[in-house]
Design an enzyme around this catalytic site. Structure first.
Site, PDB file in Angstrom:
ATOM      1  N   ARG A  94      -8.561   0.530  38.668  1.00 19.07           N
ATOM      2  CA  ARG A  94      -7.940   1.489  37.752  1.00 19.07           C
ATOM      3  C   ARG A  94      -7.854   2.880  38.384  1.00 19.07           C
ATOM      4  O   ARG A  94      -6.843   3.586  38.251  1.00 19.07           O
ATOM      5  CB  ARG A  94      -8.733   1.552  36.445  1.00 19.07           C
ATOM      6  CG  ARG A  94      -8.202   2.574  35.478  1.00 19.07           C
ATOM      7  CD  ARG A  94      -8.667   2.280  34.064  1.00 19.07           C
ATOM      8  NE  ARG A  94      -8.181   3.308  33.175  1.00 19.07           N
ATOM      9  CZ  ARG A  94      -8.938   4.280  32.677  1.00 19.07           C
ATOM     10  NH1 ARG A  94     -10.216   4.332  32.980  1.00 19.07           N
ATOM     11  NH2 ARG A  94      -8.412   5.174  31.886  1.00 19.07           N
TER      12      ARG A  94
ATOM     13  N   HIS B  76      -5.315  -5.882  34.041  1.00 16.67           N
ATOM     14  CA  HIS B  76      -6.157  -5.939  32.836  1.00 16.67           C
ATOM     15  C   HIS B  76      -6.804  -7.313  32.638  1.00 16.67           C
ATOM     16  O   HIS B  76      -7.337  -7.590  31.578  1.00 16.67           O
ATOM     17  CB  HIS B  76      -5.359  -5.528  31.599  1.00 16.67           C
ATOM     18  CG  HIS B  76      -5.076  -4.046  31.541  1.00 16.67           C
ATOM     19  ND1 HIS B  76      -4.406  -3.446  30.504  1.00 16.67           N
ATOM     20  CD2 HIS B  76      -5.388  -3.049  32.406  1.00 16.67           C
ATOM     21  CE1 HIS B  76      -4.308  -2.149  30.742  1.00 16.67           C
ATOM     22  NE2 HIS B  76      -4.886  -1.881  31.888  1.00 16.67           N
TER      23      HIS B  76
HETATM   24  C1  HEM Z   1       1.002  -0.633  31.850  1.00 13.28           C
HETATM   25  C2  HEM Z   1       0.427   0.408  31.319  1.00 13.28           C
HETATM   26  C3  HEM Z   1      -1.070   0.617  31.282  1.00 13.28           C
HETATM   27  C4  HEM Z   1      -1.759   1.154  30.227  1.00 13.28           C
HETATM   28  C5  HEM Z   1      -1.172   1.655  28.931  1.00 13.28           C
HETATM   29  C6  HEM Z   1      -3.162   1.132  30.595  1.00 13.28           C
HETATM   30  C7  HEM Z   1      -4.190   1.612  29.795  1.00 13.28           C
HETATM   31  C8  HEM Z   1      -5.524   1.385  30.019  1.00 13.28           C
HETATM   32  C9  HEM Z   1      -6.594   1.786  29.129  1.00 13.28           C
HETATM   33  C10 HEM Z   1      -6.429   2.569  27.835  1.00 13.28           C
HETATM   34  C11 HEM Z   1      -7.759   1.328  29.650  1.00 13.28           C
HETATM   35  C12 HEM Z   1      -9.157   1.493  29.056  1.00 13.28           C
HETATM   36  C13 HEM Z   1      -9.849   2.711  29.629  1.00 13.28           C
HETATM   37  C14 HEM Z   1     -11.205   2.943  29.042  1.00 13.28           C
HETATM   38  O1  HEM Z   1     -11.334   2.934  27.825  1.00 13.28           O
HETATM   39  O2  HEM Z   1     -12.176   3.126  29.795  1.00 13.28           O
HETATM   40  C15 HEM Z   1      -7.438   0.647  30.878  1.00 13.28           C
HETATM   41  C16 HEM Z   1      -8.351   0.040  31.696  1.00 13.28           C
HETATM   42  C17 HEM Z   1      -8.034  -0.550  32.900  1.00 13.28           C
HETATM   43  N1  HEM Z   1      -6.797  -0.526  33.524  1.00 13.28           N
HETATM   44 FE1  HEM Z   1      -5.052   0.000  32.685  1.00 13.28          FE
HETATM   45  N2  HEM Z   1      -3.293   0.595  31.845  1.00 13.28           N
HETATM   46  C18 HEM Z   1      -2.043   0.271  32.309  1.00 13.28           C
HETATM   47  C19 HEM Z   1      -1.747  -0.244  33.552  1.00 13.28           C
HETATM   48  C20 HEM Z   1      -2.687  -0.592  34.504  1.00 13.28           C
HETATM   49  C21 HEM Z   1      -2.383  -0.964  35.874  1.00 13.28           C
HETATM   50  C22 HEM Z   1      -0.989  -0.989  36.495  1.00 13.28           C
HETATM   51  C23 HEM Z   1      -3.571  -1.254  36.472  1.00 13.28           C
HETATM   52  C24 HEM Z   1      -3.853  -1.681  37.883  1.00 13.28           C
HETATM   53  C25 HEM Z   1      -3.067  -2.369  38.655  1.00 13.28           C
HETATM   54  C26 HEM Z   1      -4.603  -1.083  35.474  1.00 13.28           C
HETATM   55  C27 HEM Z   1      -5.937  -1.355  35.662  1.00 13.28           C
HETATM   56  C28 HEM Z   1      -6.910  -1.192  34.717  1.00 13.28           C
HETATM   57  C29 HEM Z   1      -8.264  -1.707  34.857  1.00 13.28           C
HETATM   58  C30 HEM Z   1      -8.794  -2.554  36.017  1.00 13.28           C
HETATM   59  C31 HEM Z   1      -8.975  -1.295  33.726  1.00 13.28           C
HETATM   60  C32 HEM Z   1     -10.470  -1.540  33.423  1.00 13.28           C
HETATM   61  C33 HEM Z   1     -11.283  -0.383  33.939  1.00 13.28           C
HETATM   62  C34 HEM Z   1     -12.777  -0.587  33.824  1.00 13.28           C
HETATM   63  O3  HEM Z   1     -13.240  -1.660  33.478  1.00 13.28           O
HETATM   64  O4  HEM Z   1     -13.516   0.369  34.113  1.00 13.28           O
HETATM   65  N3  HEM Z   1      -4.030  -0.645  34.306  1.00 13.28           N
HETATM   66  N4  HEM Z   1      -6.074   0.706  31.090  1.00 13.28           N
END
Ligand code: HEM
Ligand SMILES: *[C@@H]1O[C@H](CO)[C@@H](O)[C@H](O)[C@H]1NC(C)=O
Ligand SMILES: *[C@@H]1O[C@H](CO)[C@@H](O)[C@H](O)[C@H]1NC(C)=O
Ligand SMILES: *[C@@H]1O[C@H](CO)[C@@H](O)[C@H](O)[C@H]1NC(C)=O
Ligand SMILES: *[C@@H]1O[C@H](CO)[C@@H](O)[C@H](O)[C@H]1NC(C)=O
Length: 329
Positions: free
Chosen positions: A64, A196
């Site tokens: 992320r 995700h």
């Molecule tokens: C498409 C639109 C996207 C939205 C709206 C979005 C939104 C979010 C949100 C709100 C979280 C939770 C954050 C938290 O509460 O700590 C999250 C977590 C995460 N996102 Fe996204 N994201 C998007 C795209 C992506 C992309 C393109 C990637 C990577 C290629 C990604 C990888 C991650 C990962 C791995 C997590 C988990 C992080 C953790 O466990 O610490 N996201 N995302």
């Protein structure tokens, strides 16, 4: 006739590059550190695997962080910069949505190990790119080539976060406009969203889907009940969170897409990828065939790593990843 075509060809060849508005591309190479830091690959691999074993949430957090780095000013380590009294940095924007500490920690650890082996050589942007690939592979995701030679940028501004990072309350069009700006297609956006399949989200990001005022009837009822329990005190206890992929949360696979089809998508922005007719065909495809998902994800990650990269003219190799080498006021 043929000489007319020949002339036209000459005109096109000379005119096209000058009217193209694409910025000059800093070229990255696979073996950039071969001479200057021959153990680069090994040092990164060993450092991240030690950390991942001790702290299994590292991989998702780092993936992320890398995504955010690349979508803010390009993949130039700008997201790693600490706020000081002159500058509120990207990581401290209200929308930082608690970027995970373990991911910053991995960059610091790798940087420390590399500074001992080859001081002043490896950029923080390259460390984040390479660490992300190694971690994704460690948790079961596809291997892909990481080209190197990015330099660390000179700017990190909190106010530039808004509008450049997708949010859970975005429509598919909102998200698409952010991905298009960075050169991605709808298909690539869906593939990248497959990130995700690991990690978690804090409750406030999806609380309105379970508690209302209008709970989402398309969220699986049993899942919603579980989430209510996990999030019951989320307003007071900010650490409450849930896995983005409730079925295989620590494994990089295509379960995320299977979940979307069953009402098990956690964020509203996940669920709409299945609802919207422009993105749904790719959700279906990836849910059915993990091989295609892995191929597309790998290509899209390679591409993500080239977004807005900096070279020697507009970048440096930072001594510390959280500070510019010179204080810029
Ligand atoms: C498409 C639109 C996207 C939205 C709206 C979005 C939104 C979010 C949100 C709100 C979280 C939770 C954050 C938290 O509460 O700590 C999250 C977590 C995460 N996102 Fe996204 N994201 C998007 C795209 C992506 C992309 C393109 C990637 C990577 C290629 C990604 C990888 C991650 C990962 C791995 C997590 C988990 C992080 C953790 O466990 O610490 N996201 N995302
Ligand atoms: C996110 O921003 C808040 C508010 O500025 C700050 O307290 C927090 O430390 C930031 N999170 C990270 C991981 O930097
Ligand atoms: C979406 O969420 C952000 C951050 O929580 C908020 O500032 C914004 O107003 C919301 N947008 C809509 C359309 O609800
Ligand atoms: C907050 O929630 C977390 C995760 O559910 C839990 O481990 C922790 O004990 C809670 N803290 C308080 C003060 O209730
Ligand atoms: C899945 O996709 C791969 C790669 O495109 C292809 O070779 C394979 O035949 C597909 N498998 C199925 C069951 O459709």
């Amino acid at each position: 006739m043929s000489s007319f075509l020949g002339a036209l060809f000459v005109v096109l060849v000379f005119v096209v590059p000058s009217i193209s508005s694409a910025p000059p591309v800093t070229s990255l190479t696979k073996d950039y550190y071969q001479k200057t830091c021959p153990d680069f690959g090994k040092i990164v691999r060993e450092t991240v695997s030690t950390k991942q074993v001790a702290q299994p949430t590292t991989a998702a957090g780092t993936l992320r962080l890398f995504f955010h780095d690349c979508f803010l000013e390009g993949c130039d380590g700008s997201v790693l910069i600490a706020t000081n009294s002159f500058n509120k940095a990207e990581k401290d924007d209200d929308l930082n949505e608690s970027l995970p500490g373990d991911a910053f920690d991995i960059v610091t650890r790798v940087k420390t190990a590399l500074e001992l082996a080859c001081p002043g050589v490896v950029s923080c942007a390259d460390i984040l790119a390479q660490s992300t690939r190694d971690l994704v592979t460690m948790i079961g995701g596809p291997f892909y080539e990481v080209k190197l030679g990015r330099k660390d940028g000179f700017e990190s501004k909190a106010h530039k976060v808004r509008g450049n990072i997708p949010l859970p309350n975005h429509t598919v069009q909102d998200m698409m406009s952010i991905f298009t700006k960075n050169g991605f297609t709808v298909r690539e956006m869906v593939a990248l969203s497959g990130g995700h399949t690991v990690g978690f989200s804090h409750c406030k990001e999806f609380a309105d889907r379970i508690f209302g005022p209008k709970p989402d009837p398309e969220l699986d009822a049993h899942f919603s009940g579980v989430l209510k329990g996990l999030c019951k005190d989320y307003k007071v206890n900010k650490t409450m969170a849930a896995f983005l992929d409730p079925i295989t949360p620590g494994k990089f696979d295509n379960m995320y897409f299977k979940n979307l089809k069953r009402g098990l998508g956690l964020l509203a922005s996940d669920h709409i990828l299945f609802k919207d007719k422009s993105t749904r065909p790719f959700v279906d495809l990836y849910a059915e065939n993990q091989t295609v998902f892995f191929e597309d994800f790998a290509r899209a990650m390679e591409k993500l790593g080239t977004v807005g990269v900096k070279g020697d003219k507009d970048g440096e190799v930072r001594r510390r990843c959280d500070h510019f080498n010179k204080l810029n006021v």
